[in-house]
Design a protein around this motif. Structure first.
Motif, PDB file in Angstrom:
ATOM      1  N   ASN A   1       0.837  -1.210   0.000  1.00  0.00           N
ATOM      2  CA  ASN A   1       0.000   0.000   0.000  1.00  0.00           C
ATOM      3  C   ASN A   1       0.871   1.259   0.000  1.00  0.00           C
ATOM      4  N   SER A   2       1.824   1.317  -0.909  1.00  0.00           N
ATOM      5  CA  SER A   2       2.817   2.385  -0.867  1.00  0.00           C
ATOM      6  C   SER A   2       2.215   3.766  -1.095  1.00  0.00           C
ATOM      7  N   ILE A   3       1.050   3.826  -1.723  1.00  0.00           N
ATOM      8  CA  ILE A   3       0.377   5.116  -1.903  1.00  0.00           C
ATOM      9  C   ILE A   3      -1.053   5.054  -1.369  1.00  0.00           C
ATOM     10  N   TRP A   4      -1.849   4.111  -1.882  1.00  0.00           N
ATOM     11  CA  TRP A   4      -3.258   4.032  -1.476  1.00  0.00           C
ATOM     12  C   TRP A   4      -3.587   2.686  -0.840  1.00  0.00           C
ATOM     13  N   GLU A   5      -4.406   2.698   0.177  1.00  0.00           N
ATOM     14  CA  GLU A   5      -4.839   1.452   0.810  1.00  0.00           C
ATOM     15  C   GLU A   5      -5.892   0.726  -0.017  1.00  0.00           C
ATOM     16  N   ASP A   6      -6.623   1.458  -0.866  1.00  0.00           N
ATOM     17  CA  ASP A   6      -7.712   0.829  -1.604  1.00  0.00           C
ATOM     18  C   ASP A   6      -7.338   0.427  -3.033  1.00  0.00           C
ATOM     19  N   ALA A   7      -6.066   0.556  -3.406  1.00  0.00           N
ATOM     20  CA  ALA A   7      -5.656   0.141  -4.754  1.00  0.00           C
ATOM     21  C   ALA A   7      -5.706  -1.379  -4.852  1.00  0.00           C
ATOM     22  N   PRO A   8      -6.276  -1.941  -5.913  1.00  0.00           N
ATOM     23  CA  PRO A   8      -6.382  -3.398  -6.049  1.00  0.00           C
ATOM     24  C   PRO A   8      -5.018  -4.072  -6.070  1.00  0.00           C
ATOM     25  N   LYS A   9      -4.928  -5.202  -5.398  1.00  0.00           N
ATOM     26  CA  LYS A   9      -3.688  -5.971  -5.363  1.00  0.00           C
ATOM     27  C   LYS A   9      -3.637  -7.017  -6.464  1.00  0.00           C
ATOM     28  N   VAL A  10      -4.759  -7.228  -7.122  1.00  0.00           N
ATOM     29  CA  VAL A  10      -4.815  -8.171  -8.245  1.00  0.00           C
ATOM     30  C   VAL A  10      -5.519  -7.498  -9.420  1.00  0.00           C
ATOM     31  N   ILE A  11      -5.251  -8.002 -10.612  1.00  0.00           N
ATOM     32  CA  ILE A  11      -5.883  -7.493 -11.823  1.00  0.00           C
ATOM     33  C   ILE A  11      -7.102  -8.352 -12.124  1.00  0.00           C
ATOM     34  N   ASN A  12      -8.236  -7.725 -12.269  1.00  0.00           N
ATOM     35  CA  ASN A  12      -9.450  -8.460 -12.620  1.00  0.00           C
ATOM     36  C   ASN A  12      -9.316  -9.034 -14.027  1.00  0.00           C
ATOM     37  N   GLN A  13      -9.697 -10.293 -14.190  1.00  0.00           N
ATOM     38  CA  GLN A  13      -9.526 -10.950 -15.488  1.00  0.00           C
ATOM     39  C   GLN A  13     -10.367 -10.314 -16.595  1.00  0.00           C
ATOM     40  N   LYS A  14     -11.382  -9.518 -16.217  1.00  0.00           N
ATOM     41  CA  LYS A  14     -12.242  -8.896 -17.221  1.00  0.00           C
ATOM     42  C   LYS A  14     -11.718  -7.546 -17.705  1.00  0.00           C
ATOM     43  N   GLU A  15     -10.717  -6.992 -17.017  1.00  0.00           N
ATOM     44  CA  GLU A  15     -10.207  -5.678 -17.415  1.00  0.00           C
ATOM     45  C   GLU A  15      -9.013  -5.810 -18.349  1.00  0.00           C
ATOM     46  N   LYS A  16      -8.815  -4.807 -19.170  1.00  0.00           N
ATOM     47  CA  LYS A  16      -7.698  -4.793 -20.106  1.00  0.00           C
ATOM     48  C   LYS A  16      -6.488  -4.130 -19.461  1.00  0.00           C
ATOM     49  N   ILE A  17      -5.345  -4.771 -19.629  1.00  0.00           N
ATOM     50  CA  ILE A  17      -4.077  -4.204 -19.196  1.00  0.00           C
ATOM     51  C   ILE A  17      -3.257  -3.914 -20.442  1.00  0.00           C
ATOM     52  N   PHE A  18      -2.615  -2.746 -20.483  1.00  0.00           N
ATOM     53  CA  PHE A  18      -1.897  -2.326 -21.679  1.00  0.00           C
ATOM     54  C   PHE A  18      -0.388  -2.363 -21.453  1.00  0.00           C
ATOM     55  N   LEU A  19       0.323  -2.914 -22.422  1.00  0.00           N
ATOM     56  CA  LEU A  19       1.773  -2.953 -22.396  1.00  0.00           C
ATOM     57  C   LEU A  19       2.325  -1.591 -22.812  1.00  0.00           C
ATOM     58  N   PRO A  20       3.264  -1.017 -22.038  1.00  0.00           N
ATOM     59  CA  PRO A  20       3.850   0.286 -22.403  1.00  0.00           C
ATOM     60  C   PRO A  20       4.809   0.153 -23.589  1.00  0.00           C
ATOM     61  N   VAL A  21       4.262   0.125 -24.763  1.00  0.00           N
ATOM     62  CA  VAL A  21       5.041  -0.130 -25.980  1.00  0.00           C
ATOM     63  C   VAL A  21       5.876   1.088 -26.362  1.00  0.00           C
ATOM     64  N   ASP A  22       7.181   0.856 -26.570  1.00  0.00           N
ATOM     65  CA  ASP A  22       8.062   1.902 -27.072  1.00  0.00           C
ATOM     66  C   ASP A  22       8.893   1.327 -28.210  1.00  0.00           C
ATOM     67  N   ALA A  23       9.951   2.039 -28.620  1.00  0.00           N
ATOM     68  CA  ALA A  23      10.751   1.624 -29.769  1.00  0.00           C
ATOM     69  C   ALA A  23      11.432   0.273 -29.542  1.00  0.00           C
ATOM     70  N   VAL A  24      11.831  -0.009 -28.300  1.00  0.00           N
ATOM     71  CA  VAL A  24      12.479  -1.287 -27.989  1.00  0.00           C
ATOM     72  C   VAL A  24      11.523  -2.451 -28.274  1.00  0.00           C
ATOM     73  N   ILE A  25      10.293  -2.314 -27.830  1.00  0.00           N
ATOM     74  CA  ILE A  25       9.310  -3.386 -28.014  1.00  0.00           C
ATOM     75  C   ILE A  25       8.851  -3.464 -29.461  1.00  0.00           C
ATOM     76  N   GLU A  26       8.692  -2.326 -30.122  1.00  0.00           N
ATOM     77  CA  GLU A  26       8.331  -2.336 -31.547  1.00  0.00           C
ATOM     78  C   GLU A  26       9.400  -3.059 -32.367  1.00  0.00           C
ATOM     79  N   ALA A  27      10.671  -2.815 -32.062  1.00  0.00           N
ATOM     80  CA  ALA A  27      11.759  -3.481 -32.779  1.00  0.00           C
ATOM     81  C   ALA A  27      11.742  -4.982 -32.544  1.00  0.00           C
ATOM     82  N   THR A  28      11.366  -5.389 -31.326  1.00  0.00           N
ATOM     83  CA  THR A  28      11.290  -6.809 -31.002  1.00  0.00           C
ATOM     84  C   THR A  28      10.184  -7.485 -31.803  1.00  0.00           C
TER      85      THR A  28
END
Length: 250
Positions: free
Chosen positions: A135-162
């Protein structure tokens, strides 16, 4: 996704999953660097925001200034994960999860797809209990990712090249890469893909899409968060050679 690309991605995903400890240590060290000097919730949040905003190669400082002025003048909106999302989305009735968090950041002046995704991922890491923080900032921040929500990869030039190395016939960008991965991997697995930047960064040389895939010790040394003793460097070099073999004849 064709059979060949599917096989390459699954092999790469297996490597990332099996070697999570390396980037986890680097990320933990990084988070500690920009959190340790601060005690208050507000100051910790500001530090993370500034850190992520300045990962841009050419941050739009004038535009970002208006965002930071807005955040600094609305401290009452920063005291929980829920109220911060309401603040970002200007919607008190939205779903309070990491997908909403990402889209809320995307609405802010000076924030694009990559930085919004990177900030969202960082907030998740700071609250899921796996990186040395509770809880480094908020006590109510989720500790797990809900399987129904979308998570986005922070794509930059390194990942595009890969991805170009995997499938050069496609013109890869943030949206195409995330669409491909989201269609084939769960929300929790998407978080594993975040390690791709680390392995790509220390195993590429040059610029543009056709950069060389080679162990680049200079880039490893450039990261302040990495272990610099001889044993650690030998281990990461050996593991990197395993990463590079995944791209042989591709």
């Amino acid at each position: 996704m064709n059979t060949s690309t599917n096989s390459k991605l699954n092999t790469l995903f297996h490597f990332l999953k099996e070697n999570r400890g390396y980037n986890k240590k680097v990320q933990s060290n990084s988070y500690n660097l920009f959190l340790a000097p601060f005690d208050s919730l507000e100051d910790r949040l500001y530090s993370v925001l500034h850190h992520v905003a300045n990962t841009q190669s050419q941050p739009k400082i004038d535009i970002l200034a208006s965002f930071f002025q807005k955040v600094y003048s609305n401290k009452s909106q920063l005291h929980s994960f829920k109220t911060f999302i309401n603040f970002l989305t200007d919607n008190d009735s939205c779903v309070h999860n990491y997908e909403s968090f990402y889209y809320g950041m995307l609405r802010q002046a000076g924030w694009g797809n990559k930085t919004s995704a990177l900030f969202t991922k960082t907030i998740y890491h700071l609250h899921n209990g796996k990186y040395g923080f509770q809880n480094s900032i908020w006590e109510d921040a989720p500790k797990v990712i809900n399987q129904k929500e979308k998570i986005f990869l922070p794509v930059d030039a390194v990942i595009e090249a890969t991805f170009h190395r995997i499938e050069p016939s496609t013109k890869w960008n943030f949206h195409k890469i995330n669409k491909l991965l989201q269609d084939n991997y769960s929300s929790e697995q998407m978080e594993v893909w975040d390690d791709l930047w680390f392995w790509g960064f220390i195993n590429q040389r040059g610029s543009g899409l056709n950069r060389k895939f080679i162990w680049n010790e200079a880039k490893y040394w450039a990261l302040i968060e990495t272990s610099k003793d001889e044993k650690s460097i030998n281990t990461i070099r050996e593991t990197s050679l395993g990463f590079l073999k995944l791209f042989d004849n591709k």
